[in-house]
Design a protein around this motif. Structure first.
Motif, PDB file in Angstrom:
ATOM      1  N   ALA A 271     -16.815 -21.287  42.308  1.00 36.62           N
ATOM      2  CA  ALA A 271     -17.454 -20.102  42.891  1.00 36.62           C
ATOM      3  C   ALA A 271     -17.044 -18.845  42.139  1.00 36.62           C
ATOM      4  CB  ALA A 271     -17.094 -19.981  44.370  1.00 36.62           C
ATOM      5  N   GLN A 272     -15.785 -18.781  41.736  1.00 39.90           N
ATOM      6  CA  GLN A 272     -15.325 -17.624  40.969  1.00 39.90           C
ATOM      7  C   GLN A 272     -16.059 -17.522  39.638  1.00 39.90           C
ATOM      8  OE1 GLN A 272     -11.075 -17.850  40.594  1.00 39.90           O
ATOM      9  NE2 GLN A 272     -10.735 -17.675  42.792  1.00 39.90           N
ATOM     10  N   LEU A 273     -16.341 -18.674  39.030  1.00 40.76           N
ATOM     11  CA  LEU A 273     -17.088 -18.653  37.772  1.00 40.76           C
ATOM     12  C   LEU A 273     -18.507 -18.133  37.987  1.00 40.76           C
ATOM     13  CD1 LEU A 273     -15.998 -22.074  36.196  1.00 40.76           C
ATOM     14  CD2 LEU A 273     -15.040 -19.804  35.769  1.00 40.76           C
ATOM     15  N   VAL A 274     -19.108 -18.527  39.094  1.00 38.63           N
ATOM     16  CA  VAL A 274     -20.456 -18.029  39.394  1.00 38.63           C
ATOM     17  C   VAL A 274     -20.422 -16.518  39.594  1.00 38.63           C
ATOM     18  CG1 VAL A 274     -22.416 -18.154  40.980  1.00 38.63           C
ATOM     19  CG2 VAL A 274     -21.166 -20.238  40.374  1.00 38.63           C
ATOM     20  N   ILE A 275     -19.428 -16.042  40.336  1.00 42.98           N
ATOM     21  CA  ILE A 275     -19.266 -14.591  40.529  1.00 42.98           C
ATOM     22  C   ILE A 275     -19.134 -13.900  39.177  1.00 42.98           C
ATOM     23  CG2 ILE A 275     -17.730 -12.793  41.392  1.00 42.98           C
ATOM     24  CD1 ILE A 275     -19.115 -13.996  43.686  1.00 42.98           C
ATOM     25  N   ALA A 276     -18.296 -14.474  38.295  1.00 40.56           N
ATOM     26  CA  ALA A 276     -18.102 -13.883  36.969  1.00 40.56           C
ATOM     27  C   ALA A 276     -19.422 -13.800  36.211  1.00 40.56           C
ATOM     28  CB  ALA A 276     -17.080 -14.703  36.178  1.00 40.56           C
ATOM     29  N   GLY A 277     -20.237 -14.860  36.317  1.00 40.83           N
ATOM     30  CA  GLY A 277     -21.521 -14.860  35.628  1.00 40.83           C
ATOM     31  C   GLY A 277     -22.486 -13.841  36.197  1.00 40.83           C
ATOM     32  N   LEU A 278     -22.507 -13.696  37.514  1.00 37.93           N
ATOM     33  CA  LEU A 278     -23.368 -12.696  38.138  1.00 37.93           C
ATOM     34  C   LEU A 278     -22.971 -11.294  37.706  1.00 37.93           C
ATOM     35  CD1 LEU A 278     -23.548 -14.178  41.759  1.00 37.93           C
ATOM     36  CD2 LEU A 278     -25.376 -14.193  40.041  1.00 37.93           C
ATOM     37  N   ILE A 279     -21.662 -11.063  37.621  1.00 41.03           N
ATOM     38  CA  ILE A 279     -21.170  -9.746  37.199  1.00 41.03           C
ATOM     39  C   ILE A 279     -21.480  -9.508  35.730  1.00 41.03           C
ATOM     40  CG2 ILE A 279     -19.062  -8.419  36.780  1.00 41.03           C
ATOM     41  CD1 ILE A 279     -17.946  -9.745  39.356  1.00 41.03           C
ATOM     42  N   GLN A 280     -21.204 -10.499  34.894  1.00 41.74           N
ATOM     43  CA  GLN A 280     -21.431 -10.351  33.461  1.00 41.74           C
ATOM     44  C   GLN A 280     -22.904 -10.076  33.154  1.00 41.74           C
ATOM     45  OE1 GLN A 280     -21.078 -13.625  30.211  1.00 41.74           O
ATOM     46  NE2 GLN A 280     -19.070 -12.682  30.350  1.00 41.74           N
ATOM     47  N   ASN A 281     -23.793 -10.702  33.908  1.00 36.62           N
ATOM     48  CA  ASN A 281     -25.232 -10.509  33.702  1.00 36.62           C
ATOM     49  C   ASN A 281     -25.798  -9.328  34.486  1.00 36.62           C
ATOM     50  OD1 ASN A 281     -26.452 -12.864  32.029  1.00 36.62           O
ATOM     51  ND2 ASN A 281     -25.007 -13.888  33.400  1.00 36.62           N
ATOM     52  N   LYS A 282     -24.922  -8.645  35.221  1.00 40.04           N
ATOM     53  CA  LYS A 282     -25.349  -7.475  36.011  1.00 40.04           C
ATOM     54  C   LYS A 282     -26.534  -7.824  36.930  1.00 40.04           C
ATOM     55  CE  LYS A 282     -23.736  -3.942  32.748  1.00 40.04           C
ATOM     56  NZ  LYS A 282     -22.928  -4.840  31.943  1.00 40.04           N
ATOM     57  N   VAL A 283     -26.405  -8.948  37.616  1.00 43.09           N
ATOM     58  CA  VAL A 283     -27.489  -9.436  38.464  1.00 43.09           C
ATOM     59  C   VAL A 283     -27.550  -8.677  39.788  1.00 43.09           C
ATOM     60  CG1 VAL A 283     -28.362 -11.443  39.717  1.00 43.09           C
ATOM     61  CG2 VAL A 283     -27.418 -11.734  37.424  1.00 43.09           C
ATOM     62  N   LEU A 284     -26.404  -8.490  40.439  1.00 42.23           N
ATOM     63  CA  LEU A 284     -26.347  -7.899  41.774  1.00 42.23           C
ATOM     64  C   LEU A 284     -25.740  -6.502  41.726  1.00 42.23           C
ATOM     65  CD1 LEU A 284     -24.847 -10.992  43.641  1.00 42.23           C
ATOM     66  CD2 LEU A 284     -27.247 -10.364  43.493  1.00 42.23           C
ATOM     67  N   PRO A 285     -26.024  -5.666  42.700  1.00 41.95           N
ATOM     68  CA  PRO A 285     -25.362  -4.365  42.762  1.00 41.95           C
ATOM     69  C   PRO A 285     -23.870  -4.523  43.004  1.00 41.95           C
ATOM     70  CG  PRO A 285     -26.691  -4.734  44.728  1.00 41.95           C
ATOM     71  CD  PRO A 285     -27.023  -5.844  43.777  1.00 41.95           C
ATOM     72  N   ASP A 286     -23.073  -3.627  42.454  1.00 43.07           N
ATOM     73  CA  ASP A 286     -21.617  -3.748  42.539  1.00 43.07           C
ATOM     74  C   ASP A 286     -21.091  -3.715  43.968  1.00 43.07           C
ATOM     75  OD1 ASP A 286     -21.339  -3.981  39.824  1.00 43.07           O
ATOM     76  OD2 ASP A 286     -20.857  -1.862  39.485  1.00 43.07           O
ATOM     77  N   ASN A 287     -21.791  -3.023  44.860  1.00 38.81           N
ATOM     78  CA  ASN A 287     -21.228  -2.818  46.193  1.00 38.81           C
ATOM     79  C   ASN A 287     -21.303  -4.035  47.101  1.00 38.81           C
ATOM     80  OD1 ASN A 287     -23.967  -2.830  46.755  1.00 38.81           O
ATOM     81  ND2 ASN A 287     -23.920  -0.999  48.036  1.00 38.81           N
ATOM     82  N   VAL A 288     -21.911  -5.132  46.659  1.00 35.46           N
ATOM     83  CA  VAL A 288     -21.996  -6.320  47.527  1.00 35.46           C
ATOM     84  C   VAL A 288     -20.778  -7.222  47.376  1.00 35.46           C
ATOM     85  CG1 VAL A 288     -24.505  -6.288  47.478  1.00 35.46           C
ATOM     86  CG2 VAL A 288     -23.275  -7.764  45.867  1.00 35.46           C
ATOM     87  N   TYR A 289     -19.936  -6.996  46.361  1.00 37.90           N
ATOM     88  CA  TYR A 289     -18.792  -7.874  46.120  1.00 37.90           C
ATOM     89  C   TYR A 289     -17.568  -7.419  46.896  1.00 37.90           C
ATOM     90  CZ  TYR A 289     -21.467  -9.396  41.999  1.00 37.90           C
ATOM     91  OH  TYR A 289     -22.432  -9.873  41.155  1.00 37.90           O
ATOM     92  N   LEU A 290     -16.877  -8.364  47.528  1.00 42.24           N
ATOM     93  CA  LEU A 290     -15.563  -8.096  48.087  1.00 42.24           C
ATOM     94  C   LEU A 290     -14.480  -8.372  47.054  1.00 42.24           C
ATOM     95  CD1 LEU A 290     -15.869  -9.639  51.663  1.00 42.24           C
ATOM     96  CD2 LEU A 290     -15.856  -7.223  51.053  1.00 42.24           C
ATOM     97  N   ARG A 291     -14.724  -9.372  46.213  1.00 45.41           N
ATOM     98  CA  ARG A 291     -13.808  -9.659  45.111  1.00 45.41           C
ATOM     99  C   ARG A 291     -14.629  -9.939  43.880  1.00 45.41           C
ATOM    100  NH1 ARG A 291      -9.008 -13.483  45.257  1.00 45.41           N
ATOM    101  NH2 ARG A 291      -8.587 -12.185  43.470  1.00 45.41           N
ATOM    102  N   ARG A 292     -14.092  -9.570  42.730  1.00 48.60           N
ATOM    103  CA  ARG A 292     -14.800  -9.721  41.465  1.00 48.60           C
ATOM    104  C   ARG A 292     -13.932 -10.550  40.522  1.00 48.60           C
ATOM    105  NH1 ARG A 292     -18.609  -5.555  40.321  1.00 48.60           N
ATOM    106  NH2 ARG A 292     -17.949  -5.621  38.149  1.00 48.60           N
ATOM    107  N   PHE A 293     -14.585 -11.338  39.679  1.00 51.20           N
ATOM    108  CA  PHE A 293     -13.853 -12.233  38.802  1.00 51.20           C
ATOM    109  C   PHE A 293     -14.406 -12.182  37.383  1.00 51.20           C
ATOM    110  CE2 PHE A 293     -13.432 -14.022  43.028  1.00 51.20           C
ATOM    111  CZ  PHE A 293     -12.064 -14.240  43.108  1.00 51.20           C
TER     112      PHE A 293
END
Length: 553
Positions: A271-293
């Motif tokens: 799941a952390q890897l998926v989060i990292a990929g979503l962040i790296q690709n700038k898929v979701l707005p930053d404010n929806v994450y409680l933790r970032r990886f």
């Protein structure tokens, strides 16, 4: 002496993360998943945007309950990923079904039942491949696809259903999902299949999937200009960084032959890897994450440079000072709505008679507070009659040698053992034990004539309940031993706060946190500051009693 580093679990916090809550998920049939009518979760709040997950058992396993075995059962990453999102801002809807392929997720009708929930502004993450290599036509599952990404197709009479069917390539099915997701006004995301637990002969390198489904998923994403998350490669890198023994802990202990289906800890890593990929690709707005990886498992936010955070000076140098050192649970500065107890303790003291000096800094461990020079600056200002409060431990458990640890981990225990670590610039550091750093702080402060109190860390949001082991047991024991041996006082703040949490109940405690499990909001900071003061009152001699404000009538 240089001790041989031990392999420790990925991150203790992963084991303690709460299991995501979803709607009822019951099978009404127990046959082939392609034919079973599975009750899948729906968006909890239709007014919010949704992150919708589709895939196989590596995303959602069975009934999504760990087969009744708790964290040690089989889990897909679609369950723990919800714990990393602010569910007041986004729905996380895991509609994956175990046993299906990119083909049978569609032909079974599961895709048809999912599409009505996809609306403009949503995101759909798809991960297929583990079952796509099965036979194209048999009387068991009939779930295989044609290999590749091209336009090839094959007409069959499905032996399982007895009906004619056109079977397409893996890439063809992915393109079909992409087109329909975009037609709904949503954004598609492709993941490669998660890495399997398969080691090369050297036991060090992990066998990648090679030029098949992982490569084909990447090819389709590139051609269709869709965000791609390489769970195959990133997962292999994580496994190699952890080592074979640690990776075994990511899989159910009762099935050592299992190479695909993780336990809940392993699912959290994916799941952390998926989060990292979503962040790296700038898929979701930053404010929806409680933790970032980041892909290596570390928090993707850089640790603030201690040199840029000014050491707080006493307001009136003539007065005694209460000085605090520690991490973000002592001082968060309001980032993301988080505050540490040290930022609210001043309201309980008569600040006309004592200075309140909070020199804690977020992201620090007992090790980095010392090695980065922060302690030297604090020590310069300490004087006789001051009181120093020390609280570390939240970041000391980082694995030494793992980039995800950001060079914060200390050697477990209180002894003289050391482990060599390599800094980002290539230089070497001899890392001392947690107890060594505490003893250094205590003795340096006492040499200046200050009184010292060591506090164990505040508990996590999910580690205070009566039915779970106490939080920070080792760090509390080590802190107490070092304090006693070096003439300091000790407060088991972990248990003091734990007992206070138990007295007010789960609903109230849940309202104290600004994130999933670690950082308190303003209300929580005030509550914990009160527990610190209660602990200080109960120390022999009540050293700060004279500086406290009178209790309200």
């Amino acid at each position: 002496m240089i001790a041989k580093p031990t392999r420790r679990a990925v991150a203790a916090l992963l084991l303690a993360l709460p299991l995501a809550q979803t709607h009822a998920q019951e099978f009404t049939a127990t046959t082939d998943p392609a034919r079973a009518q599975v009750t899948l979760p729906e968006p909890a709040r239709p007014d919010l945007p949704s992150l919708i997950l589709i895939g196989d058992s590596t995303v959602r396993n069975g009934r999504d309950d760990g087969q009744g075995k708790g964290p040690e059962g089989q889990w897909g990453w679609g369950n723990p990923i919800a714990t990393y999102f602010d569910l007041t801002k986004i729905n996380v809807v895991n509609r994956a079904v175990g046993g299906l392929s990119s083909r049978t997720y569609r032909t079974s009708g599961h895709w048809g039942r999912t599409k009505p929930f996809i609306k403009k502004g949503d995101w759909v993450v798809m991960q297929f491949g583990h079952n796509d290599a099965s036979p194209v036509n048999d009387n068991s599952r009939a779930r295989g696809v044609l290999r590749g990404t091209g336009p090839e197709k094959e007409e069959i009479t499905n032996l399982l259903t007895g009906k004619p069917e056109t079977v397409y390539t893996y890439g063809g099915y992915l393109r079909g999902y992409i087109a329909e997701i975009r037609a709904a006004g949503a954004t598609p995301v492709i993941c490669s299949p998660i890495i399997r637990k398969r080691w090369e002969a050297d036991g060090v390198k992990v066998t990648r999937a090679g030029g098949n489904f992982a490569a084909w998923a990447a090819e389709v994403a590139r051609q269709e200009k869709v965000a791609f998350i390489d769970l195959n490669e990133w997962g292999a890198q994580r496994y190699e960084a952890l080592g074979k023994a640690e990776v075994e802990k990511l899989f159910p202990a009762d099935t050592p032959q299992e190479t695909v289906h993780t336990n809940w800890l392993g699912a959290a890593v994916n799941a952390q890897l998926v989060i990292a990929g979503l962040i790296q690709n700038k898929v979701l707005p930053d404010n929806v994450y409680l933790r970032r990886f980041a892909p290596d498992g570390s928090d993707d936010r850089p640790v603030v440079d201690a040199r840029k955070v000014k050491v707080e000076a006493p307001r009136d140098p003539k007065l005694p000072s209460l000085v605090m050192i520690g991490d973000s649970t002592v001082r968060s500065g309001g980032q993301g709505g988080a505050y540490g107890w040290g930022e609210r303790i001043g309201a309980l003291f008569d600040t006309q008679r004592i200075n309140i000096v909070n020199d804690a800094i977020g992201g620090r461990s007992s090790r980095t507070f010392f090695t980065e020079g922060r302690w030297a600056s604090v020590l310069d200002q300490l004087k006789a009659g001051d009181t120093l409060l020390i609280q570390f431990g939240h970041n000391d458990g980082a694995r030494i040698g793992d980039p995800a640890g950001k060079n914060r981990g200390s050697v477990p225990g209180i002894g003289p053992e050391t482990i060599e670590d390599t800094r980002p610039d290539g230089t070497k550091e001899m890392v001392q034990s947690f107890g060594w750093y505490l003893a250094r702080y205590i003795n340096d402060a006492k040499a200046k004539g200050a009184n010292v109190v060591v506090l164990s860390p505040i508990p996590h949001k999910d580690r205070w309940q009566a039915n779970v082991p106490r939080d920070f047991e080792n760090y509390a024991a080590w802190g107490e031993q070092v304090a006693r041996a070096n003439g300091a006082q000790f407060i088991d703040l972990t248990m003091r706060v734990t007992e206070a949490y138990r007295s007010i109940g789960a609903e109230k405690v849940a309202s104290f946190f600004a994130d999933a499990r670690t950082h308190t909001n303003d209300t929580g900071a005030v509550f914990n500051a009160t527990q610190v003061v209660e602990g200080l009152k109960r120390l022999p001699g009540s050293p700060l009693q004279a500086f406290l404000k009178p209790a309200a009538p």
